[in-house]
Design a protein around this motif. Structure first.
Motif, short mmCIF file in Angstrom:
data_model
loop_
_atom_site.label_atom_id
_atom_site.label_comp_id
_atom_site.label_asym_id
_atom_site.label_seq_id
_atom_site.Cartn_x
_atom_site.Cartn_y
_atom_site.Cartn_z
N ASP A 7 -2.26 -7.83 -6.73
CA ASP A 7 -2.52 -7.60 -8.16
C ASP A 7 -2.37 -6.13 -8.51
O ASP A 7 -1.76 -5.78 -9.53
N ILE A 8 -2.92 -5.25 -7.67
CA ILE A 8 -2.80 -3.80 -7.91
C ILE A 8 -1.33 -3.39 -7.81
O ILE A 8 -0.83 -2.65 -8.66
N PHE A 9 -0.65 -3.89 -6.80
CA PHE A 9 0.78 -3.59 -6.61
C PHE A 9 1.59 -3.98 -7.85
O PHE A 9 2.41 -3.19 -8.34
N GLU A 10 1.37 -5.17 -8.36
CA GLU A 10 2.12 -5.64 -9.53
C GLU A 10 1.79 -4.82 -10.77
O GLU A 10 2.67 -4.51 -11.57
N MET A 11 0.53 -4.43 -10.93
CA MET A 11 0.14 -3.60 -12.08
C MET A 11 0.79 -2.22 -11.97
O MET A 11 1.31 -1.70 -12.96
N ILE A 12 0.80 -1.65 -10.78
CA ILE A 12 1.42 -0.34 -10.55
C ILE A 12 2.91 -0.38 -10.90
O ILE A 12 3.44 0.52 -11.52
N ASN A 13 3.58 -1.45 -10.49
CA ASN A 13 5.01 -1.57 -10.73
C ASN A 13 5.35 -1.89 -12.18
O ASN A 13 6.51 -1.75 -12.57
N SER A 14 4.37 -2.28 -12.96
CA SER A 14 4.65 -2.62 -14.36
C SER A 14 4.58 -1.40 -15.28
O SER A 14 4.96 -1.49 -16.44
N LYS A 15 4.10 -0.27 -14.76
CA LYS A 15 3.95 0.93 -15.58
C LYS A 15 4.70 2.09 -14.96
O LYS A 15 4.85 2.17 -13.76
N ASP A 16 5.12 3.02 -15.81
CA ASP A 16 5.80 4.21 -15.33
C ASP A 16 4.86 5.39 -15.17
O ASP A 16 5.09 6.26 -14.35
N ILE A 61 0.84 -1.20 0.00
CA ILE A 61 0.00 0.00 0.00
C ILE A 61 0.87 1.25 0.00
O ILE A 61 0.63 2.20 -0.76
N GLU A 62 1.90 1.28 0.82
CA GLU A 62 2.80 2.44 0.86
C GLU A 62 3.50 2.63 -0.49
O GLU A 62 3.67 3.76 -0.95
N THR A 63 3.90 1.55 -1.13
CA THR A 63 4.54 1.64 -2.44
C THR A 63 3.57 2.16 -3.49
O THR A 63 3.93 3.01 -4.31
N ILE A 64 2.33 1.68 -3.45
CA ILE A 64 1.31 2.16 -4.39
C ILE A 64 1.09 3.65 -4.19
O ILE A 64 1.05 4.42 -5.17
#
Length: 73
Positions: free
Chosen positions: A45-54, A15-18
């Motif tokens: 799932d949200i975390f991984e999607m967030i990390n896949s995009k800039d 959550i903090e990373t998102i």
């Protein structure tokens, strides 16, 4: 950090990373402790999607924030 292990610590980390990645102006209102491990897979799932995009469009950020709001306790 092993995110394959379901733990409150991992939920809070994700959550903090998102919040950081989305540069959320309302990040202070979304406390990581408000999320539980019962929604771990959805949060991951949200975390991984967030990390896949800039970059994210405004509508994407709104959708993500809405989904996070749904997952809060």
């Amino acid at each position: 950090m092993n995110l394959n292990t379901v733990s409150q610590e991992n939920v809070e980390y994700m959550i903090e990373t998102i919040k950081t990645k989305l540069r959320m102006a309302t990040g202070a209102a979304m406390q990581a402790s408000s999320f539980s491990t019962s929604n771990y897979e959805d949060i991951k799932d949200i975390f991984e999607m967030i990390n896949s995009k800039d970059r994210f469009s405004i509508s994407e950020v709104e959708a993500i924030v809405s989904e996070l709001g749904r997952l809060r306790n």
